[in-house]
Enzyme design. Structure first.
Site, PDB file in Angstrom:
ATOM      1  N   SER A 153       0.848  -1.196   0.000  1.00 40.66           N
ATOM      2  CA  SER A 153       0.000   0.000   0.000  1.00 40.66           C
ATOM      3  C   SER A 153       0.875   1.235   0.000  1.00 40.66           C
ATOM      4  O   SER A 153       1.988   1.221   0.545  1.00 40.66           O
ATOM      5  CB  SER A 153      -0.883   0.007   1.258  1.00 40.66           C
ATOM      6  N   TYR A 180      -1.749  -0.428  10.345  1.00 41.65           N
ATOM      7  CA  TYR A 180      -1.825  -0.889   8.951  1.00 41.65           C
ATOM      8  C   TYR A 180      -0.687  -0.308   8.123  1.00 41.65           C
ATOM      9  O   TYR A 180       0.020  -1.035   7.416  1.00 41.65           O
ATOM     10  CB  TYR A 180      -3.169  -0.513   8.346  1.00 41.65           C
TER      11      TYR A 180
END
Length: 270
Positions: free
Chosen positions: A145, A158
């Site tokens: 990501s 995350y």
């Protein structure tokens, strides 16, 4: 590009990006294991869709958090098709917590997120490594990501886990060559259930419109957009590429807004 004769495992492939990757690999000739942890019906639907289109696929349950599941997943793939050529580590988890809410994440939250996003990917590669080494070929694509590059996303744990995954991608590329290539794709926003489940269709539409304003390409990413990047790194067109983190985000990382997440923008990256 063709994957005729190749066998792929895609983790977390019942929905969203994983499903799009599985479909695209199958459309180009690969036999695909559609892995799922809980989304049994969705994963079976993806596999059935591939078979109906003339491909070969099987939905196989397995929680990448558990090493025994990872080893069983690989063993079942080999029992069925005799090899594993491509591994796409897509399974991921998160928790929606604003980055300035340091009390919103516990140590257990961090460990659970790392267990799937980092340790799970590690365990899957470890399970595939002997076979890929023995056959002289393997391509691993880790779905990361831009959160791991910019410190944005659904929560701090995350983004930190994806930063760790990016580092692990480089370390694996060094240690597993020359037979095995290891790369990562760093998506930005993806219009999928990752966002529609917690925020609803109206919330998802608002995010899509925001992405169209934020990104230089004036578009919001779709699972199919990112699947193209994943499949490219898995294929022969990328046979000279390893240890790379490829950003696919319509240029979101160039936006100043992407680097300063506020509470209302904490979902700017996958």
């Amino acid at each position: 590009m063709t994957f005729e004769g190749k066998v792929a495992i895609v983790t977390g492939a019942g929905t969203g990006l994983g499903a799009a990757v599985a479909r695209r690999l199958a459309a180009q000739g690969a036999k695909v294991v559609v892995n799922y942890s809980r989304s049994r019906n969705e994963a079976q639907g993806v596999a059935d869709e591939i078979v109906a289109a003339g491909g070969e696929a099987a939905a196989v349950q397995g929680n990448v958090d558990q090493d025994e599941d990872c080893r069983r997943l690989v063993a079942e793939t080999v029992d069925r098709w005799g090899r594993v050529d491509i591994l796409v580590n897509n399974a991921a988890r998160t928790k929606l917590v604003a980055h300035d809410d340091l009390d919103g994440l516990s140590a257990e939250d961090f460990l659970a997120i790392y267990r799937t996003n980092v340790v799970g990917a590690y365990q899957m590669v470890r399970a595939c490594r002997p076979l890929m080494k023995a056959q002289g070929f393997g391509a691993v694509v880790n779905v990361s990501s831009i959160g791991g590059l910019l410190g944005v996303g659904s929560c701090m744990a995350y983004s930190a886990s994806k930063g760790a995954l990016n580092t692990m991608t480089m370390a694996m590329a060094r240690s597993l060559g020359p037979e095995i290539r290891v790369n990562a794709v760093c998506p930005g926003f993806i219009a999928s259930r990752w966002f529609s489940d917690p925020f609803g269709q109206e919330g998802l539409q608002q995010m899509i419109e925001a992405q169209q304003c934020l990104t230089p390409l004036a578009r919001a990413g779709t699972p199919e957009d990112i699947a193209k990047a994943v499949v490219f790194l898995a294929g022969e067109g990328a046979e000279h590429i390893t240890g790379v983190t490829l950003i696919s985000d319509a240029g979101l990382h160039l936006s100043t807004g992407a680097t300063t997440p506020r509470k209302e923008e904490m979902t700017s990256g996958r």
